[in-house]
Design an enzyme around this catalytic site. Structure first.
Site, mmCIF file in Angstrom:
data_model
loop_
_atom_site.group_PDB
_atom_site.id
_atom_site.type_symbol
_atom_site.label_atom_id
_atom_site.label_comp_id
_atom_site.label_asym_id
_atom_site.label_seq_id
_atom_site.Cartn_x
_atom_site.Cartn_y
_atom_site.Cartn_z
ATOM 1 N N SER A 88 68.631 66.760 7.987
ATOM 2 C CA SER A 88 70.074 67.021 7.854
ATOM 3 C C SER A 88 70.665 67.124 9.445
ATOM 4 O O SER A 88 69.832 67.603 10.330
ATOM 5 C CB SER A 88 70.442 68.481 7.360
ATOM 6 O OG SER A 88 71.823 68.816 7.533
ATOM 7 N N TYR B 274 68.590 76.865 6.033
ATOM 8 C CA TYR B 274 68.723 75.658 5.802
ATOM 9 C C TYR B 274 68.315 75.032 7.124
ATOM 10 O O TYR B 274 67.521 73.972 7.070
ATOM 11 C CB TYR B 274 70.148 75.058 5.401
ATOM 12 C CG TYR B 274 70.476 73.781 4.851
ATOM 13 C CD1 TYR B 274 69.734 73.286 3.938
ATOM 14 C CD2 TYR B 274 70.994 72.966 5.874
ATOM 15 C CE1 TYR B 274 70.081 71.790 3.414
ATOM 16 C CE2 TYR B 274 71.285 71.580 5.415
ATOM 17 C CZ TYR B 274 70.873 71.188 4.216
ATOM 18 O OH TYR B 274 71.135 69.771 3.971
HETATM 19 N N1 NAP Z 1 75.640 65.990 1.076
HETATM 20 C C1 NAP Z 1 75.378 66.032 2.261
HETATM 21 O O1 NAP Z 1 76.281 66.132 2.893
HETATM 22 C C2 NAP Z 1 74.047 66.161 3.055
HETATM 23 C C3 NAP Z 1 73.824 66.232 4.462
HETATM 24 C C4 NAP Z 1 72.719 66.449 5.042
HETATM 25 C C5 NAP Z 1 71.667 66.610 4.285
HETATM 26 N N2 NAP Z 1 71.613 66.228 3.030
HETATM 27 C C6 NAP Z 1 70.287 66.362 2.317
HETATM 28 O O2 NAP Z 1 70.357 65.172 1.146
HETATM 29 C C7 NAP Z 1 69.550 65.574 0.139
HETATM 30 C C8 NAP Z 1 70.124 65.202 -1.051
HETATM 31 O O3 NAP Z 1 71.127 66.022 -1.127
HETATM 32 P P1 NAP Z 1 72.484 65.631 -2.047
HETATM 33 O O4 NAP Z 1 73.806 65.668 -1.062
HETATM 34 O O5 NAP Z 1 72.173 64.503 -2.666
HETATM 35 O O6 NAP Z 1 72.798 66.977 -2.862
HETATM 36 P P2 NAP Z 1 72.674 67.068 -4.465
HETATM 37 O O7 NAP Z 1 73.619 66.113 -4.967
HETATM 38 O O8 NAP Z 1 73.051 68.611 -4.648
HETATM 39 O O9 NAP Z 1 71.166 66.803 -4.849
HETATM 40 C C9 NAP Z 1 70.158 67.671 -4.588
HETATM 41 C C10 NAP Z 1 69.107 67.337 -5.476
HETATM 42 O O10 NAP Z 1 67.699 68.085 -5.078
HETATM 43 C C11 NAP Z 1 67.358 68.732 -6.284
HETATM 44 N N3 NAP Z 1 66.629 69.813 -6.179
HETATM 45 C C12 NAP Z 1 67.375 70.930 -5.609
HETATM 46 N N4 NAP Z 1 66.431 71.900 -5.587
HETATM 47 C C13 NAP Z 1 65.600 71.539 -6.359
HETATM 48 C C14 NAP Z 1 64.275 72.408 -6.858
HETATM 49 N N5 NAP Z 1 64.210 73.560 -6.621
HETATM 50 N N6 NAP Z 1 63.362 71.826 -7.646
HETATM 51 C C15 NAP Z 1 63.645 70.216 -7.840
HETATM 52 N N7 NAP Z 1 64.762 69.624 -7.372
HETATM 53 C C16 NAP Z 1 65.589 70.290 -6.811
HETATM 54 C C17 NAP Z 1 68.520 68.490 -7.286
HETATM 55 O O11 NAP Z 1 68.240 68.719 -8.588
HETATM 56 P P3 NAP Z 1 69.138 69.479 -9.855
HETATM 57 O O12 NAP Z 1 69.998 67.979 -10.022
HETATM 58 O O13 NAP Z 1 68.347 69.480 -10.893
HETATM 59 O O14 NAP Z 1 70.040 70.187 -9.206
HETATM 60 C C18 NAP Z 1 69.367 67.484 -7.022
HETATM 61 O O15 NAP Z 1 68.407 66.272 -7.605
HETATM 62 C C19 NAP Z 1 69.239 67.040 0.342
HETATM 63 O O16 NAP Z 1 67.853 67.189 1.049
HETATM 64 C C20 NAP Z 1 70.255 67.569 1.350
HETATM 65 O O17 NAP Z 1 69.816 68.519 2.013
HETATM 66 C C21 NAP Z 1 72.599 66.314 2.302
#
Ligand code: NAP
Length: 239
Positions: A133, A146
């Site tokens: 991130s 985080y």
């Molecule tokens: N969106 C942004 O702006 C952004 C920015 C920087 C970095 N990121 C990173 O990108 C990655 C994907 O995030 P996203 O934006 O796609 O968010 P998201 O839509 O909230 O997806 C998060 C994913 O992680 C899974 N997850 C979370 N906790 C878990 C656990 N304890 N065990 C197993 N699975 C778990 C969730 O499963 P469930 O569906 O079951 O909840 C979901 O599939 C993350 O690492 C996040 O930190 C995102």
């Protein structure tokens, strides 16, 4: 067809990864919510298998690794994409909040990388992509847990990249900025506007912006890139 293991597949970025990799890879996903995972599997024909595990629970994770080993499942590519936030101002942040984020975003990635890379070492080929991130590099109010988890993942990736380089295994990070998914939808309109005003490109990123970079990093085309972080943030931070 190369075998790929993906965490966080039920989230916004994870689904986009499944979409862009469709047809080219044999995908296994790890998810914690059975109903969501089953729905995902019905949407994407290239997901051949899934494991259920809450990555926030080390005991479940240990059992998962035993299950993967017992089934003889082997992977050429690992994408550590699952991630959580659990925000709080630092002085109010209790150990539980700290641990919950470090466990899912850092410890789980250590355990998975450690176990899954063994086959890659034997095969003398592998790709590991860690989704970090922008906050790992800039810090952010309310996100000490985080930012530490993601910065830890960047640092771990560089060390592992050096150790595995001679085995033809690359380890890279993708550092998204502000991407439209469930993770960012919790921000208020005012918070979203404030972030948007600081993005030179004037727009929020899409999950596909991240997924297309994953597609490149897992491919043969990226074979001389390792230990790097690719920033996808519309210019929000030029690192
Ligand atoms: N969106 C942004 O702006 C952004 C920015 C920087 C970095 N990121 C990173 O990108 C990655 C994907 O995030 P996203 O934006 O796609 O968010 P998201 O839509 O909230 O997806 C998060 C994913 O992680 C899974 N997850 C979370 N906790 C878990 C656990 N304890 N065990 C197993 N699975 C778990 C969730 O499963 P469930 O569906 O079951 O909840 C979901 O599939 C993350 O690492 C996040 O930190 C995102």
């Amino acid at each position: 067809m190369k075998k790929l293991l993906l965490t966080g597949a039920t989230g916004g970025i994870g689904k986009a990864i499944c979409q862009v990799l469709e047809d080219d890879y044999d995908i296994t996903v790890i998810g914690r919510n059975k109903a969501k995972v089953e729905t995902l599997c019905s949407e994407f024909k290239n997901i051949s298998n899934f494991f259920l595990c809450d990555l926030g629970d080390q005991k479940q994770l240990n059992l998962l690794l035993e299950e993967i080993s017992a089934k003889g499942a082997k992977f050429d590519i690992l994408i550590n994409n699952a991630g959580v936030t659990n925000d709080s101002l630092f002085l109010r942040m209790d150990k539980e909040k700290w641990d919950s984020v470090i466990q899912t975003n850092l410890n789980a990635n250590f355990s998975l990388t450690n176990a899954i890379s063994k086959t890659m070492i034997k095969n003398r080929w592998g790709r590991i992509v860690n989704i970090t991130s922008i906050i790992a590099h800039t810090g952010n109010v309310g996100q000490a847990n985080y930012s530490a988890s993601k910065a830890g993942l960047v640092a771990m990736s560089k060390s592992v990249a050096q150790e595995l380089a001679r085995r033809n295994i690359t380890v890279n990070c993708i550092s998204p900025g502000f991407i439209e998914t469930d993770m960012t939808s919790v921000l208020s309109d005012d918070q979203q506007k404030a972030i948007l005003s600081k993005i030179p490109m004037g727009k929020i990123g899409t999950p596909l912006d991240v997924a297309n970079c994953v597609k490149f990093l897992v491919s043969e085309q990226s074979n001389y890139i390792t230990g790097q972080t690719i920033h996808i943030n519309g210019g929000l931070a030029m690192l």
